[in-house]
Design a protein around this motif. Structure first.
Motif, PDB file in Angstrom:
ATOM      1  N   ILE A 212      54.240  32.296  39.116  1.00  0.00           N
ATOM      2  CA  ILE A 212      53.756  33.676  38.985  1.00  0.00           C
ATOM      3  C   ILE A 212      54.168  34.229  37.626  1.00  0.00           C
ATOM      4  O   ILE A 212      53.349  34.783  36.889  1.00  0.00           O
ATOM      5  CB  ILE A 212      54.306  34.572  40.113  1.00  0.00           C
TER       6      ILE A 212
ATOM      7  N   PHE B 283      52.120  33.011  34.775  1.00  0.00           N
ATOM      8  CA  PHE B 283      50.689  33.268  34.805  1.00  0.00           C
ATOM      9  C   PHE B 283      50.317  34.091  33.567  1.00  0.00           C
ATOM     10  O   PHE B 283      51.048  35.011  33.196  1.00  0.00           O
ATOM     11  CB  PHE B 283      50.298  34.020  36.088  1.00  0.00           C
TER      12      PHE B 283
ATOM     13  N   CYS C 216      51.407  37.925  32.669  1.00  0.00           N
ATOM     14  CA  CYS C 216      52.602  38.397  33.370  1.00  0.00           C
ATOM     15  C   CYS C 216      53.784  38.312  32.400  1.00  0.00           C
ATOM     16  O   CYS C 216      54.100  37.247  31.885  1.00  0.00           O
ATOM     17  CB  CYS C 216      52.886  37.567  34.616  1.00  0.00           C
TER      18      CYS C 216
ATOM     19  N   TRP D 219      52.669  43.576  33.493  1.00  0.00           N
ATOM     20  CA  TRP D 219      51.448  42.883  33.085  1.00  0.00           C
ATOM     21  C   TRP D 219      50.931  43.469  31.785  1.00  0.00           C
ATOM     22  O   TRP D 219      51.003  44.680  31.567  1.00  0.00           O
ATOM     23  CB  TRP D 219      50.396  43.002  34.183  1.00  0.00           C
TER      24      TRP D 219
ATOM     25  N   ASP E 271      44.544  41.110  33.546  1.00  0.00           N
ATOM     26  CA  ASP E 271      45.445  39.980  33.803  1.00  0.00           C
ATOM     27  C   ASP E 271      45.875  39.963  35.266  1.00  0.00           C
ATOM     28  O   ASP E 271      45.889  38.908  35.902  1.00  0.00           O
ATOM     29  CB  ASP E 271      46.682  40.049  32.901  1.00  0.00           C
TER      30      ASP E 271
ATOM     31  N   LYS F 135      42.913  38.830  37.363  1.00  0.00           N
ATOM     32  CA  LYS F 135      42.735  37.374  37.278  1.00  0.00           C
ATOM     33  C   LYS F 135      43.748  36.669  38.174  1.00  0.00           C
ATOM     34  O   LYS F 135      43.415  35.697  38.852  1.00  0.00           O
ATOM     35  CB  LYS F 135      42.870  36.892  35.834  1.00  0.00           C
ATOM     36  N   TYR F 136      44.978  37.163  38.176  1.00  0.00           N
ATOM     37  CA  TYR F 136      45.989  36.589  39.056  1.00  0.00           C
ATOM     38  C   TYR F 136      45.586  36.768  40.517  1.00  0.00           C
ATOM     39  O   TYR F 136      45.648  35.833  41.307  1.00  0.00           O
ATOM     40  CB  TYR F 136      47.367  37.221  38.792  1.00  0.00           C
ATOM     41  N   ARG F 137      45.146  37.965  40.879  1.00  0.00           N
ATOM     42  CA  ARG F 137      44.790  38.244  42.277  1.00  0.00           C
ATOM     43  C   ARG F 137      43.589  37.425  42.751  1.00  0.00           C
ATOM     44  O   ARG F 137      43.424  37.210  43.946  1.00  0.00           O
ATOM     45  CB  ARG F 137      44.536  39.741  42.462  1.00  0.00           C
TER      46      ARG F 137
ATOM     47  N   SER G 122      43.129  34.297  41.598  1.00  0.00           N
ATOM     48  CA  SER G 122      43.495  32.908  41.329  1.00  0.00           C
ATOM     49  C   SER G 122      43.839  32.148  42.614  1.00  0.00           C
ATOM     50  O   SER G 122      44.188  32.743  43.630  1.00  0.00           O
ATOM     51  CB  SER G 122      44.693  32.844  40.371  1.00  0.00           C
TER      52      SER G 122
ATOM     53  N   PHE H 200      47.526  32.941  43.638  1.00  0.00           N
ATOM     54  CA  PHE H 200      47.714  34.133  44.462  1.00  0.00           C
ATOM     55  C   PHE H 200      47.208  33.905  45.877  1.00  0.00           C
ATOM     56  O   PHE H 200      47.875  34.279  46.847  1.00  0.00           O
ATOM     57  CB  PHE H 200      47.013  35.350  43.855  1.00  0.00           C
TER      58      PHE H 200
END
Length: 99
Positions: A29, A32, A35, A56, A61, A64-66, A68, A71
């Protein structure tokens, strides 16, 4: 840059499983793209309540993580352990006072 704070309350019997899983994914995480910072905090009065505090670079960003696979896997493992629905806030730093 902005900060994301997520409050999670777990069933007591799930706390150790959550912590074990966090240990496995925390560096992924933190690394990522976008982050810049990640903390895991535990409530002093209730040891089943935790907060993630992450910074963040840009809202995109975090989105995109959420979206991915990382996530999705973390959330699929974590969400069933909750006692109550997670709460989340995206906040901007207004002022930082030096120590």
């Amino acid at each position: 840059m902005f900060t994301r704070i997520v409050k999670m309350e777990f069933e007591a019997e799930n706390v150790s499983a959550f912590l074990a899983n966090f240990e496995l994914v925390k560096h992924k995480i933190r690394e990522f793209p976008g982050c810049c910072h990640l903390d895991l905090l535990q409530d002093k009065a209730n040891d089943t309540i935790f907060f993630t505090y992450s910074k963040w670079e840009h809202p995109n960003d975090l989105e995109k993580y959420r979206k991915s696979e990382l996530f999705k896997g973390v959330w699929a493992t974590t969400k069933p352990m909750f006692r109550s629905k997670a709460e989340a806030w995206s906040v901007s730093t207004m002022e930082v006072l030096p120590i």
